[in-house]
Design a protein around this motif. Structure first.
Motif, PDB file in Angstrom:
ATOM      1  N   GLY A 124     106.239 -72.478  59.892  1.00 30.91           N
ATOM      2  CA  GLY A 124     105.760 -73.025  58.580  1.00 30.91           C
ATOM      3  C   GLY A 124     105.238 -72.336  57.625  1.00 30.91           C
ATOM      4  O   GLY A 124     104.632 -71.247  58.329  1.00 30.91           O
TER       5      GLY A 124
ATOM      6  N   PHE B 189     111.838 -80.558  61.900  1.00 26.82           N
ATOM      7  CA  PHE B 189     112.759 -81.488  61.248  1.00 26.82           C
ATOM      8  C   PHE B 189     113.392 -82.207  62.205  1.00 26.82           C
ATOM      9  O   PHE B 189     113.908 -81.600  63.544  1.00 26.82           O
TER      10      PHE B 189
ATOM     11  N   TRP C   3     110.395 -84.583  58.005  1.00 32.57           N
ATOM     12  CA  TRP C   3     109.827 -83.518  58.135  1.00 32.57           C
ATOM     13  C   TRP C   3     108.519 -83.710  58.904  1.00 32.57           C
ATOM     14  O   TRP C   3     107.894 -84.842  58.526  1.00 32.57           O
ATOM     15  N   HIS C   4     108.111 -82.938  59.715  1.00 30.79           N
ATOM     16  CA  HIS C   4     106.654 -83.073  60.218  1.00 30.79           C
ATOM     17  C   HIS C   4     106.053 -81.804  60.270  1.00 30.79           C
ATOM     18  O   HIS C   4     106.489 -80.822  60.846  1.00 30.79           O
ATOM     19  N   GLY C   5     104.797 -81.742  59.511  1.00 27.59           N
ATOM     20  CA  GLY C   5     104.093 -80.590  59.483  1.00 27.59           C
ATOM     21  C   GLY C   5     103.198 -80.584  60.757  1.00 27.59           C
ATOM     22  O   GLY C   5     102.087 -81.272  60.595  1.00 27.59           O
TER      23      GLY C   5
ATOM     24  N   THR D 152     103.811 -85.783  56.884  1.00 27.21           N
ATOM     25  CA  THR D 152     105.194 -86.139  57.332  1.00 27.21           C
ATOM     26  C   THR D 152     106.129 -86.512  55.927  1.00 27.21           C
ATOM     27  O   THR D 152     105.435 -87.075  55.038  1.00 27.21           O
TER      28      THR D 152
ATOM     29  N   ARG E 248     103.991 -75.084  61.778  1.00 24.15           N
ATOM     30  CA  ARG E 248     105.287 -75.553  62.154  1.00 24.15           C
ATOM     31  C   ARG E 248     106.102 -76.518  61.442  1.00 24.15           C
ATOM     32  O   ARG E 248     105.351 -77.485  60.970  1.00 24.15           O
ATOM     33  N   ASP E 249     107.345 -76.280  61.046  1.00 22.65           N
ATOM     34  CA  ASP E 249     108.023 -77.397  60.352  1.00 22.65           C
ATOM     35  C   ASP E 249     108.860 -78.057  61.190  1.00 22.65           C
ATOM     36  O   ASP E 249     110.094 -77.309  61.746  1.00 22.65           O
TER      37      ASP E 249
ATOM     38  N   ASP F 102     113.149 -76.728  64.626  1.00 22.97           N
ATOM     39  CA  ASP F 102     111.666 -76.450  64.761  1.00 22.97           C
ATOM     40  C   ASP F 102     111.556 -74.934  64.317  1.00 22.97           C
ATOM     41  O   ASP F 102     111.955 -74.042  64.966  1.00 22.97           O
ATOM     42  N   ASP F 103     110.929 -74.913  62.927  1.00 22.21           N
ATOM     43  CA  ASP F 103     110.812 -73.361  62.325  1.00 22.21           C
ATOM     44  C   ASP F 103     109.262 -73.109  62.267  1.00 22.21           C
ATOM     45  O   ASP F 103     108.387 -74.139  61.992  1.00 22.21           O
TER      46      ASP F 103
END
Length: 180
Positions: free
Chosen positions: A152, A119, A105-107, A80, A116-117, A149-150
């Motif tokens: 990653g 945010f 940001w959260h991995g 994070t 996923r990324d 949410d994208d």
């Protein structure tokens, strides 16, 4: 000393107390963010007074319940990165109120192994108190303003294995050798 000089000296002392309060409140916010990203529960906890209450939307409760929730929840993620933005503080004697903008940001690792990324951006609406000479949070409401949410990718790290990466639970380069 004239009356005008006394008034000016008093105003200067009040201004210094106000600036010191703002500095100490900002330091509490910094401890909180670092405690989240480094998964350091003790550091995160030191941002709050013992009787603090927190409502982050996903849970509401005491500071100890909140810290345990954060450490468990963020501990399931790969990494994070929390970032503070502008921080408005209104000091009134030994108490204060504030609004701090944040982006986080959260991995996140998917069940199938993909990443996923996630945010999250919002604001902390906080109340603070100075007790025993220490400013800390007494109440917090987390307001979420937007989420993204994208998909990653870890391709950069795979292509650049020599890059120094952040760590958690005492493995971050800033924590090795008692640096913290």
């Amino acid at each position: 000393m004239t009356e005008a000089q006394l008034a000016q000296e008093f105003d200067l002392a009040a201004e210094v107390r106000d600036l010191a309060a703002r500095r100490d409140i900002a330091e509490a916010a910094h401890r909180y963010m670092r405690g989240l990203d480094r998964l350091d529960a003790a550091l995160q906890r030191r941002a709050f007074h013992d009787d603090a209450v927190v409502d982050c939307g996903l849970m509401q409760g005491t500071v100890d319940e909140f810290v345990a929730f954060c450490q468990d929840f963020l501990g399931t993620m790969e990494a994070t990165h929390h970032l503070l933005g502008q921080h408005r503080i209104e000091v009134s004697g030994e108490t204060a109120r504030g609004e701090a903008y944040f982006q986080a940001w959260h991995g996140v690792r998917e069940e199938g192994g993909g990443v996923r990324d996630l945010f999250v951006a919002g604001r902390y609406l906080d109340e603070y108190a100075c007790r025993n000479g220490e400013w800390r949070i007494t109440a917090r409401l987390l307001v979420t303003d937007w989420v993204k949410d994208d998909p990653g990718s870890l391709d950069f790290f795979a292509a650049n294995p020599g890059v120094v990466r952040g760590g958690r639970r005492g493995t971050d380069p800033s924590q090795i050798g008692a640096r913290s």
